[in-house]
Design an enzyme around this catalytic site. Structure first.
Site, short mmCIF file in Angstrom:
data_model
loop_
_atom_site.label_atom_id
_atom_site.label_comp_id
_atom_site.label_asym_id
_atom_site.label_seq_id
_atom_site.Cartn_x
_atom_site.Cartn_y
_atom_site.Cartn_z
N TYR A 144 0.97 -1.32 -0.19
CA TYR A 144 0.02 0.07 0.08
C TYR A 144 0.83 1.22 0.06
O TYR A 144 1.84 1.25 0.83
CB TYR A 144 -0.86 -0.02 1.33
CG TYR A 144 -1.68 0.91 1.37
CD1 TYR A 144 -2.83 1.47 0.40
CD2 TYR A 144 -1.52 2.39 2.19
CE1 TYR A 144 -3.76 2.46 0.64
CE2 TYR A 144 -2.44 3.14 2.65
CZ TYR A 144 -3.40 3.46 1.58
OH TYR A 144 -4.46 4.40 1.80
N ASP A 239 9.36 2.85 -0.08
CA ASP A 239 8.39 3.52 0.74
C ASP A 239 8.28 3.37 1.99
O ASP A 239 7.86 2.06 2.47
CB ASP A 239 6.74 3.10 0.14
CG ASP A 239 5.82 4.00 0.79
OD1 ASP A 239 6.09 4.74 1.76
OD2 ASP A 239 4.56 3.72 0.58
N LYS A 267 4.04 9.03 8.67
CA LYS A 267 3.97 8.69 9.93
C LYS A 267 4.96 9.08 11.04
O LYS A 267 4.87 10.22 11.43
CB LYS A 267 3.59 7.05 9.91
CG LYS A 267 2.55 6.62 8.93
CD LYS A 267 2.26 5.08 9.17
CE LYS A 267 0.91 4.77 8.35
NZ LYS A 267 1.08 4.54 6.99
C1 LIG Z 1 0.50 4.73 5.61
C2 LIG Z 1 1.21 4.78 4.40
C3 LIG Z 1 0.93 5.53 3.19
C4 LIG Z 1 0.13 6.49 3.36
O1 LIG Z 1 0.51 7.62 3.98
P1 LIG Z 1 -1.02 8.59 4.33
O2 LIG Z 1 -0.41 9.60 5.40
O3 LIG Z 1 -1.94 7.79 5.14
O4 LIG Z 1 -1.24 9.13 2.99
C5 LIG Z 1 1.86 5.27 2.28
N1 LIG Z 1 2.54 4.10 2.03
C6 LIG Z 1 3.06 3.25 3.33
C7 LIG Z 1 3.85 2.07 3.24
C8 LIG Z 1 2.04 3.61 4.41
O5 LIG Z 1 2.25 2.42 5.40
#
Ligand SMILES: *Cc1c(COP(=O)(O)O)cnc(C)c1O
Length: 442
Positions: A144, A239, A267
């Protein structure tokens, strides 16, 4: 009823907010029942509208590595607010947070701040496409990367077929430029490069997949991705929105000793305020406006309150020499203890741990990809989740999410959790709620 205030708060919310929530997983669809509404958090604990306390293993889905309302973070936010909440002009706080991140993650030579992980990944692939002048990206089934269109693509029938949108509203044109392959399968990536010669701008990966449950990379897998990108002139994008400052001081790239071209963050770097970032090679980042041609912007990017929360949080992390060791010990105590409890109750299980992240699948076979994750018993998880909630333990309301431990958690907290799990499983095996839902983005 013990949750009556949360239930009526949800009814109120549903009348004015789509689905009653501002992010889908909060609605408890994967476990059934009505979501808990919270009114405060402190350290490792949350308090709901009925004044019940919960030990929190969600931690706002990862950001709160030092727990809720850490005094140093609260003080930093309050003092920033007093100086003005936004200027739409540069501040020194942006450079300070950038210096801390660059110091801890050396592959990031230049960085840019945005307001969410979604914005970070969306901007990073525009930059990768602009830099390489290639159209396509490779992503992995079950990973994701936020909710921007190019990432909301599931695998078609074969790994190499053009992607099929996994949400209405994502056009087939967009889906065609996203090539989806299974996680942890280096051959599938090699085949994707062969099938789309000179067309792949970037391989985007969660180095430890944390959004289909927690699925670590096989040994050497991330280095294989690095080599494939080098061979074919594509950029490697890690990511690390979740893993950054979670799996290790320098993120997954430090653990695996693999240097990505670009990294996306979110995060933890905002300490609970909305912050994302992307950064990496100076020559690639130079393609961004205003120095370069690739446009990217944000009215509230680098917001002073968010920078203050991030600086305070990452300073606590950076300056605590034993933090990662302590978090690792606590998290291991939890996963080892859970394994013992599951064994005692004769429940097939797979647990995973990476730094202060943990995951549990109620599945008989080791999980290396989405196909394996989907074999997990979601009915048993739903029953387990509610039985834990009844005992004041707040787990993520889906098996396909990662759990988090903070520096505010204690050994006693973990022991209490294990005792609750033992009692919860005795109960969960006799009842059995609903639902078999695929991984749901938050
Ligand atoms: C949480 C997350 C996102 C998205 O971040 P948001 O602040 O919710 O838009 C993207 N990549 C990874 C790996 C994530 O865990």
């Amino acid at each position: 009823m013990k949750n009556e205030r949360s239930i009526s708060a949800f009814t109120r919310a549903r009348a004015v907010i789509a689905g009653g929530v501002n992010s889908p997983v909060r609605a408890f669809k994967a476990v059934g029942g009505s979501p808990i509404f919270f009114k405060s958090g402190s350290g490792a604990y949350l308090r709901d509208l009925n004044d019940r306390e919960y030990l929190d293993f969600v931690l706002s889905w990862g950001p709160l590595i030092v727990g809720h309302a850490h005094p140093a973070v609260v003080k930093a936010i309050a003092s920033a607010a007093q100086r003005g909440s936004s200027f739409g002009a540069p501040t020194e706080a942006e450079s300070e947070l950038a210096e801390i991140i660059v110091g801890m993650m050396p592959s990031i030579e230049r960085i840019r701040f945005v307001s969410s992980g979604t914005e970070a990944t969306m901007s990073a692939i525009r930059l990768a496409r602009g830099f390489t002048r290639r159209p396509k990206i490779v992503k992995f089934a079950g990973c994701y990367h936020g909710h921007a269109d190019p990432f909301l693509i599931a695998a078609g029938s074969g790994a190499l077929t053009a992607g099929v949108p996994s949400s209405p509203g994502v056009t087939e044109g967009t889906a065609r430029d996203t090539v989806v392959v299974p996680f942890n399968d280096a051959d599938a990536v090699a085949r994707a490069f062969d099938a789309h010669p000179d067309a792949i701008a970037a391989v985007v990966v969660e180095p430890y997949a944390g959004n289909m449950g927690l699925v670590p990379p096989r040994p050497g897998y991330l280095a294989q991705l690095r080599a494939a990108c080098d061979r074919h002139g594509a950029l490697l994008v890690f990511d690390e929105a979740m893993t950054g400052f979670r799996v290790a001081r320098g993120g997954a790239q430090a653990l695996a000793d693999v240097r990505p071209d670009l990294t996306t963050l979110g995060k933890a770097i905002g300490g609970g305020l909305p912050v994302g970032a992307f950064g990496g090679r100076a020559d690639v980042m130079a393609y961004l406006a205003p120095d370069g041609p690739v446009y990217q912007a944000g009215t509230l990017s680098g917001n002073p309150l968010a920078m203050a929360a991030g600086i305070a949080t990452l300073k606590l992390v950076r300056d605590d020499a034993t933090l990662y060791e302590r978090l690792g010990v606590l998290t291991q105590l939890l996963t080892d203890g859970l394994e013992a409890v599951f064994e005692k109750h004769g429940i097939a299980h797979q647990t995973a741990r990476a730094g202060s992240m943990f995951g549990v699948f109620f599945a008989p076979e080791p999980v290396h990809d989405l196909t394996g994750a989907m074999r997990a018993d979601t009915k048993l998880f739903a029953a387990f989740f509610h039985a834990m909630l009844d005992r004041g333990i707040y787990l993520a309301p889906s098996q396909f999410e990662t759990g988090f431990v903070s520096s505010a958690h204690t050994t006693a907290d973990i022991e209490r959790t294990l005792a609750a799990a033992d009692a919860a499983l005795a109960e969960a095996r006799t009842v059995g709620p609903q639902s078999n839902q695929p991984p749901s983005p938050r």
